[in-house]
Design a protein around this motif. Structure first.
Motif, PDB file in Angstrom:
ATOM      1  N   GLN A  58       0.998  -1.095  -0.114  1.00  0.00           N
ATOM      2  CA  GLN A  58       0.103   0.046  -0.041  1.00  0.00           C
ATOM      3  C   GLN A  58       0.875   1.316   0.043  1.00  0.00           C
ATOM      4  O   GLN A  58       1.607   1.420   0.802  1.00  0.00           O
ATOM      5  CB  GLN A  58      -0.740  -0.172   1.221  1.00  0.00           C
ATOM      6  CG  GLN A  58      -1.731   1.328   1.635  1.00  0.00           C
ATOM      7  CD  GLN A  58      -2.520   1.615   0.330  1.00  0.00           C
ATOM      8  OE1 GLN A  58      -2.628   2.705  -0.294  1.00  0.00           O
ATOM      9  NE2 GLN A  58      -3.565   0.608   0.002  1.00  0.00           N
ATOM     10  N   LEU A  59       0.594   2.200  -0.911  1.00  0.00           N
ATOM     11  CA  LEU A  59       1.414   3.301  -1.095  1.00  0.00           C
ATOM     12  C   LEU A  59       1.048   4.560  -0.364  1.00  0.00           C
ATOM     13  O   LEU A  59       1.642   5.582  -0.109  1.00  0.00           O
ATOM     14  CB  LEU A  59       1.796   3.727  -2.526  1.00  0.00           C
ATOM     15  CG  LEU A  59       2.146   2.703  -3.474  1.00  0.00           C
ATOM     16  CD1 LEU A  59       1.958   2.769  -5.046  1.00  0.00           C
ATOM     17  CD2 LEU A  59       3.708   2.247  -3.046  1.00  0.00           C
ATOM     18  N   TYR A  60      -0.418   4.528  -0.045  1.00  0.00           N
ATOM     19  CA  TYR A  60      -0.789   5.507   0.614  1.00  0.00           C
ATOM     20  C   TYR A  60      -1.093   6.997   0.026  1.00  0.00           C
ATOM     21  O   TYR A  60      -0.891   7.907   0.608  1.00  0.00           O
ATOM     22  CB  TYR A  60      -0.356   5.943   2.248  1.00  0.00           C
ATOM     23  CG  TYR A  60      -0.587   4.645   3.140  1.00  0.00           C
ATOM     24  CD1 TYR A  60      -1.822   4.606   3.709  1.00  0.00           C
ATOM     25  CD2 TYR A  60       0.266   3.580   3.245  1.00  0.00           C
ATOM     26  CE1 TYR A  60      -2.192   3.346   4.664  1.00  0.00           C
ATOM     27  CE2 TYR A  60      -0.111   2.435   4.123  1.00  0.00           C
ATOM     28  CZ  TYR A  60      -1.068   2.440   4.738  1.00  0.00           C
ATOM     29  OH  TYR A  60      -1.563   1.540   5.463  1.00  0.00           O
ATOM     30  N   ALA A  61      -0.979   6.875  -1.276  1.00  0.00           N
ATOM     31  CA  ALA A  61      -1.132   7.998  -2.170  1.00  0.00           C
ATOM     32  C   ALA A  61      -1.635   7.705  -3.389  1.00  0.00           C
ATOM     33  O   ALA A  61      -1.406   6.464  -4.002  1.00  0.00           O
ATOM     34  CB  ALA A  61       0.135   8.627  -2.265  1.00  0.00           C
ATOM     35  N   ASP A  62      -2.626   8.492  -4.059  1.00  0.00           N
ATOM     36  CA  ASP A  62      -3.222   8.375  -5.366  1.00  0.00           C
ATOM     37  C   ASP A  62      -2.499   9.187  -6.275  1.00  0.00           C
ATOM     38  O   ASP A  62      -2.720   8.844  -7.673  1.00  0.00           O
ATOM     39  CB  ASP A  62      -4.477   8.647  -5.261  1.00  0.00           C
ATOM     40  CG  ASP A  62      -4.836  10.235  -5.214  1.00  0.00           C
ATOM     41  OD1 ASP A  62      -4.005  10.946  -4.887  1.00  0.00           O
ATOM     42  OD2 ASP A  62      -6.048  10.585  -5.022  1.00  0.00           O
ATOM     43  N   ASN A  63      -1.500   9.822  -6.223  1.00  0.00           N
ATOM     44  CA  ASN A  63      -0.758  10.588  -7.020  1.00  0.00           C
ATOM     45  C   ASN A  63      -1.422  11.456  -8.123  1.00  0.00           C
ATOM     46  O   ASN A  63      -1.164  11.834  -9.005  1.00  0.00           O
ATOM     47  CB  ASN A  63       0.087   9.717  -7.987  1.00  0.00           C
ATOM     48  CG  ASN A  63       1.476   9.036  -7.169  1.00  0.00           C
ATOM     49  OD1 ASN A  63       2.258   9.665  -6.642  1.00  0.00           O
ATOM     50  ND2 ASN A  63       1.360   7.571  -7.088  1.00  0.00           N
ATOM     51  N   ARG A  64      -2.761  11.779  -7.419  1.00  0.00           N
ATOM     52  CA  ARG A  64      -3.456  12.907  -8.130  1.00  0.00           C
ATOM     53  C   ARG A  64      -3.305  14.395  -7.417  1.00  0.00           C
ATOM     54  O   ARG A  64      -2.500  14.387  -6.622  1.00  0.00           O
ATOM     55  CB  ARG A  64      -4.966  12.203  -8.201  1.00  0.00           C
ATOM     56  CG  ARG A  64      -5.098  11.109  -8.870  1.00  0.00           C
ATOM     57  CD  ARG A  64      -6.458  10.264  -8.893  1.00  0.00           C
ATOM     58  NE  ARG A  64      -6.444   9.019  -9.763  1.00  0.00           N
ATOM     59  CZ  ARG A  64      -7.289   8.206  -9.404  1.00  0.00           C
ATOM     60  NH1 ARG A  64      -8.220   8.205  -8.921  1.00  0.00           N
ATOM     61  NH2 ARG A  64      -6.922   6.887 -10.194  1.00  0.00           N
ATOM     62  N   PHE A  65      -4.101  15.119  -7.806  1.00  0.00           N
ATOM     63  CA  PHE A  65      -3.962  16.591  -7.638  1.00  0.00           C
ATOM     64  C   PHE A  65      -5.313  16.897  -6.760  1.00  0.00           C
ATOM     65  O   PHE A  65      -6.570  16.942  -7.533  1.00  0.00           O
ATOM     66  CB  PHE A  65      -3.792  17.623  -8.762  1.00  0.00           C
ATOM     67  CG  PHE A  65      -2.498  16.864  -9.331  1.00  0.00           C
ATOM     68  CD1 PHE A  65      -1.123  17.463  -9.169  1.00  0.00           C
ATOM     69  CD2 PHE A  65      -2.215  15.953 -10.358  1.00  0.00           C
ATOM     70  CE1 PHE A  65       0.206  17.479  -9.489  1.00  0.00           C
ATOM     71  CE2 PHE A  65      -1.122  15.656 -10.756  1.00  0.00           C
ATOM     72  CZ  PHE A  65       0.006  16.354 -10.521  1.00  0.00           C
TER      73      PHE A  65
END
Length: 463
Positions: A316-323
């Motif tokens: 799990q990265l805990y980020a959606d890499n969106r804005f």
């Protein structure tokens, strides 16, 4: 038959005796290209004046990959450059797990989210489009965009092995060295200093020959090609398990748990409750199914893996890499940066509204928080504690506005003292998802407790 709670003591005991290598390959040997990148990352000679700044100066592994200066974090936020009196203009983001961000691209993420994701930097301008064959780069026109590294920039015999390092993280690595408010050193000088560095043999091992710092041919000098390869080496190390170790308490407890599902026997009730609130899971610890909505943005897995809606994926990265625009107040303490100056994604994609910034991972947000050390949170560092940030998410639209009390551009300290929140720096912040979550003080504390379980136990050592 034994239950999860019956085996709790056994699991906890085993977790304290298992070697670190079970949890992280980061403790193992690095490939030559990774070792080269690591040496470059920590080399303070790669600045002008020399011995003033390295990548690690703004991204300290021991402090969660952020600026390791508590005094600056508590006040002016931005990092000093190598050149005397030079200052940045936005908080340095953490770089661990940034290698999982996809190349910058369009997407349809719903009516309340701008249609872009990926890249590196707060505005996504390190697009990484060189990782895609034939990709147009930059993706957009009219905004700032980093130069990209393409497959053709790699030695032909190494393209198959090293193409995996191309992308946003490699493109980002091109930028800090020549930036006059960061390392302030030109590409040719970087090349020449690596050529005589103690680790110069790592370049030969990684790329099959000595580094070439020639100014010829004039239209594409050799030193430029060598500089790009150094950026690829930085990307290689930042993509390694030495940086992305997945070695937190959460990772260990999840791996050791009998069924690898929450509630985890290696967690306290408070930490398990924080997880259930984070994901909005109805459970014995969260019987009414309260949602803190953290997972709306802080949820994601590496490309090619199935979605993780319950927070139980091993990676799990805990980020959606969106804005997103979450309504962060203007930070008046950053020197010479006026209100509305740092606009986020709009600086890169001019057609989007101002105020959307790329979601950072919450892995390691609590790393280094001991001995009174202060970290700054959000893109402009307005928040000075996890407790304050969680309280803001919970009550942003409930508490009175500081402006109504005559406090203009309030600092976090002023806001907490007066039980108010300043208005958002940018219009139209996210609604419904945050602002009035109706969490109790105990539930806010549970969320903070869960965030603290995301601290990696592995810390890379200086070469």
């Amino acid at each position: 038959m034994l239950t999860k709670q019956h085996v709790k003591s056994v699991i906890l005991a085993s977790m304290t005796t298992m070697p670190l290598t079970l949890w992280t390959a980061g403790a193992g040997a690095l490939e030559p290209i990774e070792a080269l990148g690591k040496n470059i990352f920590f080399d303070e000679k790669l600045s002008i004046p020399a011995n003033k700044q390295a990548c690690a100066s703004c991204h300290d592994p021991a402090r969660g990959w952020i600026l390791p200066d508590s005094r600056i974090n508590a006040t002016t936020v931005v990092a000093p450059g190598a050149k005397p009196h030079a200052l940045g203009n936005i908080k340095p983001p953490a770089n661990a797990y940034a290698s999982f961000s996809p190349p910058f691209r369009r997407g349809n993420f719903g009516p309340f989210v701008v249609g872009w994701e990926g890249g590196n930097f707060w505005d996504g301008r390190a697009e990484g489009c060189g990782a895609k064959s034939g990709a147009k780069c930059p993706t957009t026109t009219g905004g700032a965009a980093s130069e990209t590294i393409r497959l053709s920039d790699l030695p032909s015999g190494l393209q198959a092995a090293y193409r995996k390092y191309l992308g946003p993280i490699a493109d980002q690595a091109l930028n800090p060295f020549p930036n006059d408010v960061e390392q302030n050193i030109r590409e040719k000088n970087v090349c020449q200093r690596v050529k005589t560095a103690k680790y110069k043999n790592l370049y030969r091992q990684a790329f099959g020959g000595n580094i070439d710092c020639s100014p010829n041919p004039k239209n594409n000098p050799a030193y430029r090609g060598s500089f790009k390869l150094l950026a690829v080496a930085l990307a290689a190390w930042q993509s390694s398990s030495d940086v992305n170790s997945f070695s937190s308490k959460r990772d260990k407890a999840l791996a050791a748990d009998p069924d690898h599902k929450f509630p985890l026997v290696g967690f306290t009730d408070q930490e398990n409750q924080g997880h259930d609130l984070f994901y909005g899971i109805t459970s014995a610890l969260n019987p009414s199914g309260k949602r803190a909505n953290c997972n709306v943005c802080h949820n994601g897995v590496p490309q090619g893996q199935p979605p993780d809606r319950t927070g139980e994926a091993p990676h799990q990265l805990y980020a959606d890499n969106r804005f997103h625009n979450i309504g962060v107040p203007f930070n008046r303490e950053i020197p010479e940066v006026g209100k509305g100056t740092k606009v986020g994604l709009k600086a890169h994609v001019s057609s989007v509204p101002a105020g959307n910034f790329r979601t950072p991972t919450v892995r390691n947000v609590a790393k280094g928080l001991h001995g009174g050390f202060v970290k700054a949170f959000a893109h402009n560092g307005w928040f000075k504690s996890l407790e304050s940030l969680v309280h803001f998410y919970n009550t942003r639209d409930v508490l009175q506005r500081c402006e109504s009390l005559g406090i203009v551009h309030a600092t976090e300290k002023e806001a907490l003292k007066n039980n108010c929140w300043p208005a958002s720096e940018f219009a139209n912040p996210a609604a419904f998802v945050i602002g009035n979550l109706r969490l109790t003080a105990a539930e806010e504390a549970a969320l903070v407790a869960y965030l603290k379980t995301l601290t990696d136990t592995h810390t890379p050592t200086r070469p």
